[in-house]
Design an enzyme around this catalytic site. Structure first.
Site, PDB file in Angstrom:
ATOM      1  CE  LYS A 176      -1.966  -1.157   3.898  1.00  0.00           C
ATOM      2  NZ  LYS A 176      -1.322  -2.441   4.262  1.00  0.00           N
TER       3      LYS A 176
ATOM      4  NE  ARG B 191      -4.884  -1.270   9.615  1.00  0.00           N
ATOM      5  CZ  ARG B 191      -3.754  -0.788   9.089  1.00  0.00           C
ATOM      6  NH1 ARG B 191      -3.693   0.441   8.656  1.00  0.00           N
ATOM      7  NH2 ARG B 191      -2.699  -1.532   9.009  1.00  0.00           N
TER       8      ARG B 191
ATOM      9  NE  ARG C 171       7.938  -2.341   6.285  1.00  0.00           N
ATOM     10  CZ  ARG C 171       6.633  -2.243   6.437  1.00  0.00           C
ATOM     11  NH1 ARG C 171       5.876  -1.907   5.428  1.00  0.00           N
ATOM     12  NH2 ARG C 171       6.072  -2.501   7.594  1.00  0.00           N
TER      13      ARG C 171
ATOM     14  NE  ARG D  53       5.948   0.057  10.322  1.00  0.00           N
ATOM     15  CZ  ARG D  53       4.852  -0.117   9.575  1.00  0.00           C
ATOM     16  NH1 ARG D  53       4.796   0.417   8.365  1.00  0.00           N
ATOM     17  NH2 ARG D  53       3.827  -0.806  10.023  1.00  0.00           N
TER      18      ARG D  53
ATOM     19  NE  ARG E 135       1.947  -4.569  11.134  1.00  0.00           N
ATOM     20  CZ  ARG E 135       3.130  -4.344  10.538  1.00  0.00           C
ATOM     21  NH1 ARG E 135       4.243  -4.708  11.128  1.00  0.00           N
ATOM     22  NH2 ARG E 135       3.168  -3.758   9.371  1.00  0.00           N
TER      23      ARG E 135
HETATM   24  P1  AP5 Z   1       4.852  -1.585   1.845  1.00  0.00           P
HETATM   25  O1  AP5 Z   1       4.508  -0.772   0.657  1.00  0.00           O
HETATM   26  O2  AP5 Z   1       5.579  -0.906   2.958  1.00  0.00           O
HETATM   27  O3  AP5 Z   1       3.558  -2.334   2.399  1.00  0.00           O
HETATM   28  P2  AP5 Z   1       2.296  -1.754   3.186  1.00  0.00           P
HETATM   29  O4  AP5 Z   1       1.112  -2.466   2.622  1.00  0.00           O
HETATM   30  O5  AP5 Z   1       2.283  -0.258   3.165  1.00  0.00           O
HETATM   31  O6  AP5 Z   1       2.643  -2.336   4.618  1.00  0.00           O
HETATM   32  P3  AP5 Z   1       2.562  -1.712   6.055  1.00  0.00           P
HETATM   33  O7  AP5 Z   1       3.361  -2.639   6.934  1.00  0.00           O
HETATM   34  O8  AP5 Z   1       2.951  -0.275   6.091  1.00  0.00           O
HETATM   35  O9  AP5 Z   1       1.067  -1.890   6.356  1.00  0.00           O
HETATM   36  P4  AP5 Z   1       0.369  -1.983   7.698  1.00  0.00           P
HETATM   37  O10 AP5 Z   1      -1.013  -1.916   7.239  1.00  0.00           O
HETATM   38  O11 AP5 Z   1       0.690  -3.134   8.570  1.00  0.00           O
HETATM   39  O12 AP5 Z   1       1.001  -0.776   8.524  1.00  0.00           O
HETATM   40  P5  AP5 Z   1       0.479   0.680   8.878  1.00  0.00           P
HETATM   41  O13 AP5 Z   1       1.649   1.571   8.902  1.00  0.00           O
HETATM   42  O14 AP5 Z   1      -0.671   1.049   8.013  1.00  0.00           O
HETATM   43  O15 AP5 Z   1       5.697  -2.846   1.316  1.00  0.00           O
HETATM   44  C1  AP5 Z   1       6.314  -3.752   2.230  1.00  0.00           C
HETATM   45  C2  AP5 Z   1       7.683  -4.183   1.660  1.00  0.00           C
HETATM   46  O16 AP5 Z   1       7.486  -4.941   0.483  1.00  0.00           O
HETATM   47  C3  AP5 Z   1       8.590  -3.023   1.261  1.00  0.00           C
HETATM   48  O17 AP5 Z   1       9.912  -3.356   1.603  1.00  0.00           O
HETATM   49  C4  AP5 Z   1       8.436  -2.916  -0.263  1.00  0.00           C
HETATM   50  O18 AP5 Z   1       9.607  -2.439  -0.894  1.00  0.00           O
HETATM   51  C5  AP5 Z   1       8.152  -4.360  -0.635  1.00  0.00           C
HETATM   52  N1  AP5 Z   1       7.231  -4.472  -1.769  1.00  0.00           N
HETATM   53  C6  AP5 Z   1       6.087  -3.760  -1.974  1.00  0.00           C
HETATM   54  N2  AP5 Z   1       5.470  -4.164  -3.098  1.00  0.00           N
HETATM   55  C7  AP5 Z   1       6.238  -5.167  -3.607  1.00  0.00           C
HETATM   56  C8  AP5 Z   1       6.130  -6.009  -4.760  1.00  0.00           C
HETATM   57  N3  AP5 Z   1       5.099  -5.890  -5.611  1.00  0.00           N
HETATM   58  N4  AP5 Z   1       7.098  -6.941  -4.948  1.00  0.00           N
HETATM   59  C9  AP5 Z   1       8.141  -7.075  -4.086  1.00  0.00           C
HETATM   60  N5  AP5 Z   1       8.301  -6.294  -2.992  1.00  0.00           N
HETATM   61  C10 AP5 Z   1       7.360  -5.364  -2.749  1.00  0.00           C
HETATM   62  O19 AP5 Z   1      -0.092   0.462  10.333  1.00  0.00           O
HETATM   63  C11 AP5 Z   1       0.765   0.219  11.450  1.00  0.00           C
HETATM   64  C12 AP5 Z   1      -0.068   0.146  12.724  1.00  0.00           C
HETATM   65  O20 AP5 Z   1      -0.753   1.414  12.945  1.00  0.00           O
HETATM   66  C13 AP5 Z   1      -1.203  -0.881  12.726  1.00  0.00           C
HETATM   67  O21 AP5 Z   1      -0.740  -2.169  13.090  1.00  0.00           O
HETATM   68  C14 AP5 Z   1      -2.161  -0.260  13.754  1.00  0.00           C
HETATM   69  O22 AP5 Z   1      -1.727  -0.488  15.061  1.00  0.00           O
HETATM   70  C15 AP5 Z   1      -2.061   1.221  13.473  1.00  0.00           C
HETATM   71  N6  AP5 Z   1      -3.051   1.700  12.478  1.00  0.00           N
HETATM   72  C16 AP5 Z   1      -2.779   2.229  11.238  1.00  0.00           C
HETATM   73  N7  AP5 Z   1      -3.902   2.559  10.588  1.00  0.00           N
HETATM   74  C17 AP5 Z   1      -4.936   2.217  11.420  1.00  0.00           C
HETATM   75  C18 AP5 Z   1      -6.347   2.296  11.298  1.00  0.00           C
HETATM   76  N8  AP5 Z   1      -6.947   2.770  10.187  1.00  0.00           N
HETATM   77  N9  AP5 Z   1      -7.116   1.850  12.345  1.00  0.00           N
HETATM   78  C19 AP5 Z   1      -6.534   1.378  13.490  1.00  0.00           C
HETATM   79  N10 AP5 Z   1      -5.194   1.271  13.651  1.00  0.00           N
HETATM   80  C20 AP5 Z   1      -4.400   1.692  12.623  1.00  0.00           C
END
Ligand code: AP5
Length: 216
Positions: free
Chosen positions: A13, A88, A127, A161, A172
């Site tokens: 994402k 979410r 990552r 992270r 997660r």
């Molecule tokens: P990346 O693009 O970083 O993936 P992502 O989907 O953004 O993953 P996140 O870990 O950021 O998602 P998340 O939903 O767990 O975390 P968030 O910060 O939102 O890609 C990952 C890796 O893969 C990278 O190294 C990239 O280079 C590689 N890659 C990407 N695409 C690729 C491909 N096609 N091929 C090969 N490699 C690839 O949330 C963190 C925490 O915040 C949550 O756990 C929760 O506690 C809280 N939180 C956030 N939003 C909410 C909400 N709306 N409600 C409640 N709590 C929330």
């Protein structure tokens, strides 16, 4: 244009949102990034969110929706929004509808990135990012061109992270399956969902998203 990027942790994402920002001039609204900034600044929201995020659980709906509302208020009317990691839960779906209506915006598309969970653990655990400019890298898939030096800004400081360890990632993912995946049918019923193969190379995923957005 206002779109949601939906998918489990590590689905890509953030990677795809960053590309849409540079290609289309849209704005990335990542609740994860906003919460991490609040944790770093030790604001009341950050203090409340820290332990929840470290466990890999979801922060309260009210907190994340208030963050999104405030960001949209600060944005220019003509700038498109990419909701990255929000909504979410089904409560957040209702809250986003109300927020968009208040800001005179409509939801144009929901992109679901379909992925394989075991591969995701590998992606996330490898990552890291530049501590100075935030550019993203990966131990296996995307090392800096010169080892130890950021391609974008030249910094030699990198960070990982705290929630990117296997145990927290599994929590997660369980949260995603239990609370986030069930919101998809409501968007499907509104004809908004396009499924994209998130296991394809990054460029191909971007191209598939572009094709989905051309028709909007
Ligand atoms: P990346 O693009 O970083 O993936 P992502 O989907 O953004 O993953 P996140 O870990 O950021 O998602 P998340 O939903 O767990 O975390 P968030 O910060 O939102 O890609 C990952 C890796 O893969 C990278 O190294 C990239 O280079 C590689 N890659 C990407 N695409 C690729 C491909 N096609 N091929 C090969 N490699 C690839 O949330 C963190 C925490 O915040 C949550 O756990 C929760 O506690 C809280 N939180 C956030 N939003 C909410 C909400 N709306 N409600 C409640 N709590 C929330």
């Amino acid at each position: 244009m206002n779109i949601i990027l939906l998918g489990p942790p590590g689905a890509g994402k953030g990677t795809q949102a960053a590309r849409l920002v540079s290609q289309r001039g849209m704005r990335q609204l990542s609740t994860g990034d906003m919460l991490r900034a609040a944790v770093a600044a030790q604001t009341p929201i950050g203090i409340e969110a820290k332990a929840i995020m470290d466990r890999g659980e979801l922060v309260s709906d009210e907190i994340v929706s208030a963050l999104i509302d405030a960001e949209l208020l600060a944005m220019g009317e003509g700038t498109g929004a990419i909701f990255d990691g929000y909504p979410r839960t089904s409560e957040q779906v209702g809250q986003l509808d109300a927020i968009l209506a208040r800001h005179d915006r409509q939801l144009d598309r929901v992109i679901e990135l379909e992925v394989d969970e075991d591969e995701l653990v590998r992606r996330i655990v490898g990552r890291f990012s530049c501590a100075n400019c935030g550019a993203g890298y990966h131990d296996e898939f995307q090392q800096p061109t010169t080892a130890g030096v950021c391609d974008k800004c030249g910094s030699s400081e990198f960070k990982r992270r705290k929630d990117d360890n296997e145990e927290t990632v599994r929590t997660r993912m369980a949260e995603y399956r239990a609370k986030t995946a069930p919101i998809l049918p409501s968007y499907e019923a509104r004809g908004l969902v396009t499924r994209v193969d998130g296991m394809a190379p990054i460029e191909e995923v971007s191209a598939a998203i572009e094709r989905a957005l051309v028709t909007v």
